[in-house]
Scaffold this motif. Sequence first.
Motif, PDB file in Angstrom:
ATOM      1  N   HIS A  70      47.753  40.421  33.693  1.00 49.53           N
ATOM      2  CA  HIS A  70      46.711  40.840  34.630  1.00 49.53           C
ATOM      3  C   HIS A  70      47.340  41.826  35.605  1.00 49.53           C
ATOM      4  CE1 HIS A  70      43.451  40.808  37.505  1.00 49.53           C
ATOM      5  NE2 HIS A  70      44.299  40.434  38.451  1.00 49.53           N
ATOM      6  N   ILE A  71      46.810  43.041  35.677  1.00 52.86           N
ATOM      7  CA  ILE A  71      47.410  44.105  36.475  1.00 52.86           C
ATOM      8  C   ILE A  71      46.674  44.260  37.796  1.00 52.86           C
ATOM      9  CG2 ILE A  71      47.997  46.556  36.548  1.00 52.86           C
ATOM     10  CD1 ILE A  71      49.552  44.974  34.447  1.00 52.86           C
ATOM     11  N   GLU A  72      47.439  44.328  38.892  1.00 48.49           N
ATOM     12  CA  GLU A  72      46.905  44.672  40.206  1.00 48.49           C
ATOM     13  C   GLU A  72      47.618  45.928  40.692  1.00 48.49           C
ATOM     14  OE1 GLU A  72      44.465  43.598  41.969  1.00 48.49           O
ATOM     15  OE2 GLU A  72      43.926  41.782  40.856  1.00 48.49           O
ATOM     16  N   ILE A  73      46.838  46.910  41.169  1.00 53.07           N
ATOM     17  CA  ILE A  73      47.398  48.189  41.612  1.00 53.07           C
ATOM     18  C   ILE A  73      47.142  48.331  43.108  1.00 53.07           C
ATOM     19  CG2 ILE A  73      47.350  50.694  41.290  1.00 53.07           C
ATOM     20  CD1 ILE A  73      46.045  50.031  38.491  1.00 53.07           C
ATOM     21  N   ILE A  74      48.199  48.372  43.908  1.00 46.06           N
ATOM     22  CA  ILE A  74      48.088  48.478  45.357  1.00 46.06           C
ATOM     23  C   ILE A  74      49.209  49.375  45.871  1.00 46.06           C
ATOM     24  CG2 ILE A  74      46.922  46.266  45.735  1.00 46.06           C
ATOM     25  CD1 ILE A  74      49.588  44.984  46.310  1.00 46.06           C
ATOM     26  N   THR A  75      49.164  49.691  47.169  1.00 45.04           N
ATOM     27  CA  THR A  75      50.230  50.481  47.775  1.00 45.04           C
ATOM     28  C   THR A  75      51.415  49.581  48.116  1.00 45.04           C
ATOM     29  OG1 THR A  75      49.499  50.145  50.051  1.00 45.04           O
ATOM     30  CG2 THR A  75      48.481  51.972  48.813  1.00 45.04           C
ATOM     31  N   PRO A  76      52.605  50.156  48.287  1.00 43.16           N
ATOM     32  CA  PRO A  76      53.755  49.331  48.681  1.00 43.16           C
ATOM     33  C   PRO A  76      53.527  48.568  49.984  1.00 43.16           C
ATOM     34  CG  PRO A  76      54.493  51.469  47.899  1.00 43.16           C
ATOM     35  CD  PRO A  76      52.997  51.552  47.994  1.00 43.16           C
ATOM     36  N   GLN A  77      52.835  49.213  50.949  1.00 45.09           N
ATOM     37  CA  GLN A  77      52.581  48.549  52.221  1.00 45.09           C
ATOM     38  C   GLN A  77      51.651  47.349  52.033  1.00 45.09           C
ATOM     39  OE1 GLN A  77      52.337  51.782  51.586  1.00 45.09           O
ATOM     40  NE2 GLN A  77      53.662  52.874  53.046  1.00 45.09           N
ATOM     41  N   GLU A  78      50.588  47.540  51.239  1.00 44.12           N
ATOM     42  CA  GLU A  78      49.678  46.427  50.958  1.00 44.12           C
ATOM     43  C   GLU A  78      50.419  45.296  50.259  1.00 44.12           C
ATOM     44  OE1 GLU A  78      45.389  48.677  50.278  1.00 44.12           O
ATOM     45  OE2 GLU A  78      46.889  48.697  48.676  1.00 44.12           O
ATOM     46  N   HIS A  79      51.283  45.661  49.309  1.00 45.69           N
ATOM     47  CA  HIS A  79      52.052  44.650  48.579  1.00 45.69           C
ATOM     48  C   HIS A  79      52.869  43.795  49.533  1.00 45.69           C
ATOM     49  CE1 HIS A  79      55.840  43.225  46.829  1.00 45.69           C
ATOM     50  NE2 HIS A  79      55.134  42.981  45.738  1.00 45.69           N
ATOM     51  N   ASP A  80      53.630  44.439  50.400  1.00 47.20           N
ATOM     52  CA  ASP A  80      54.534  43.678  51.263  1.00 47.20           C
ATOM     53  C   ASP A  80      53.760  42.781  52.225  1.00 47.20           C
ATOM     54  OD1 ASP A  80      56.535  44.923  49.935  1.00 47.20           O
ATOM     55  OD2 ASP A  80      57.314  46.056  51.638  1.00 47.20           O
ATOM     56  N   HIS A  81      52.580  43.226  52.653  1.00 44.39           N
ATOM     57  CA  HIS A  81      51.757  42.382  53.528  1.00 44.39           C
ATOM     58  C   HIS A  81      51.253  41.153  52.765  1.00 44.39           C
ATOM     59  CE1 HIS A  81      48.948  41.073  56.567  1.00 44.39           C
ATOM     60  NE2 HIS A  81      47.943  41.159  55.685  1.00 44.39           N
ATOM     61  N   ILE A  82      50.736  41.368  51.560  1.00 41.51           N
ATOM     62  CA  ILE A  82      50.180  40.259  50.773  1.00 41.51           C
ATOM     63  C   ILE A  82      51.260  39.248  50.406  1.00 41.51           C
ATOM     64  CG2 ILE A  82      49.131  39.663  48.554  1.00 41.51           C
ATOM     65  CD1 ILE A  82      47.586  42.341  48.792  1.00 41.51           C
ATOM     66  N   VAL A  83      52.414  39.735  49.913  1.00 42.28           N
ATOM     67  CA  VAL A  83      53.444  38.784  49.465  1.00 42.28           C
ATOM     68  C   VAL A  83      54.138  38.095  50.633  1.00 42.28           C
ATOM     69  CG1 VAL A  83      53.836  39.982  47.272  1.00 42.28           C
ATOM     70  CG2 VAL A  83      55.290  40.495  49.237  1.00 42.28           C
ATOM     71  N   SER A  84      53.968  38.627  51.858  1.00 41.53           N
ATOM     72  CA  SER A  84      54.517  37.907  53.008  1.00 41.53           C
ATOM     73  C   SER A  84      53.833  36.553  53.157  1.00 41.53           C
ATOM     74  CB  SER A  84      54.341  38.726  54.295  1.00 41.53           C
ATOM     75  OG  SER A  84      52.972  38.798  54.685  1.00 41.53           O
ATOM     76  N   ILE A  85      52.590  36.438  52.624  1.00 39.70           N
ATOM     77  CA  ILE A  85      51.879  35.161  52.596  1.00 39.70           C
ATOM     78  C   ILE A  85      52.080  34.465  51.253  1.00 39.70           C
ATOM     79  CG2 ILE A  85      49.645  34.030  52.805  1.00 39.70           C
ATOM     80  CD1 ILE A  85      50.609  35.336  55.378  1.00 39.70           C
TER      81      ILE A  85
END
Length: 435
Positions: A155-170
Amino acid sequence: MQMLIIGGSGEMGQWFATFFKNEGYDVWISGRRGRSDVAEKLGVRFTSTPEEIIPECDVVIVSVPIDITPEIIRQTAPIMKPGSLLMDLTSIKKNPVDAMIGSAPEGVELLGTHPMFGPSIPSLQGQTFILTPVENRCEKWFPIMRELLERHGAHIEIITPQEHDHIVSIVQGLTHFAYITIGATLKELDFDVQGSRRFMSPVYEIMLDFVGRILGQNPWLYAQIQMQNPEIPNVHRSFIEQCERLSKLVVENNADNFCTVMKDASVHFGDTGAALHRSDKLINAKVAEFEELLQSIGKEKGLYHIYSGKTHVGIVEKVMARSVDILESGKLVNLKIENVRLLNSDELNAWKNDNLAAKTRDISTYIPENADPDTLCHILGKISEGISCKVHDTYISPDGRRSATFRIDIRQDIDINKIQDDIERLLEGIGCILR
């Protein structure tokens, strides 16, 4: 296509080396420890001088610890050829992607990736893969990689690096931190974790297993996930504040405010009913597996050991809360239930076909004039599991009758005489005359 995985002797590097080799890539790996034996085991090539290989590669993947990923990228990118792809497999995205942009020449395509799984998974089926392609720097390779991953069920999710780091911080930062904190608290309290399993509900057991799952991983990796993402300190502060807030309400015996906090969190959480159903499904699956083992006592079953890869086939003798005894080839084997998976009937039959020797019987018969030997053979092969049939020979007798000899391979755990009797009765029933 030639590919180099820098850090390919690590667990994730090995997983992707095998994956891309199986897709037809000519894979090289490199690693600080010079593990050429790993490359030999994987069937790929090893280099201790990656700088000599990089300029010839179509794809270079960086799979090294988070704290050194940007520096490895800065060493790698400048010597890559135009039209090639630079990827990373890191749990943090902004710093690695910034390093790519700052050091890669024009014409080198850039793709940040984060596989949201560990190297123990057998395939990409159902796994989430986050992609952070650099705008205007991944037109050729992005669709190639996306199609490849999706073709294997990711399952592929395409986001920006900034969005990624915010999401994975949770998704990673908060959850890992909570699980590790629970583990550290159990240690601080000198709590008998294993002893407590005697009193546990399925919910407690599942929670405890997730704590143990995280604690059993590489602590350096988890330290870097916590320390390299600039979003995480703020998450920690909020978590600790809420812990202190709830603890204060408990000390004050303030049940009304405690309930308010819990209700407000529930409203924000959203569909708690769906969460209940999903968790029930997980709990019920665990209970059902144990019940199925109990129903298997006295029966022949197959138990696949998840870690050794060995399948144990025999009579289930005894099922206890944490272990199962199986009589295998006259020897009693004790296995931990958490380490094994009960094979279904199709899987057990397939294992027997692959691992048990077969005995052969030839059955010759005159067949009706319009009968097709291959069709008869197909029917005979379906008479029971564990047998196969092929037409050994055919001929026309001097009196003009058609004859066929069917070679039947019968697995050694099956009654060969019964199978032969069943086949002969079937042949006679459709008008054949045994010779």
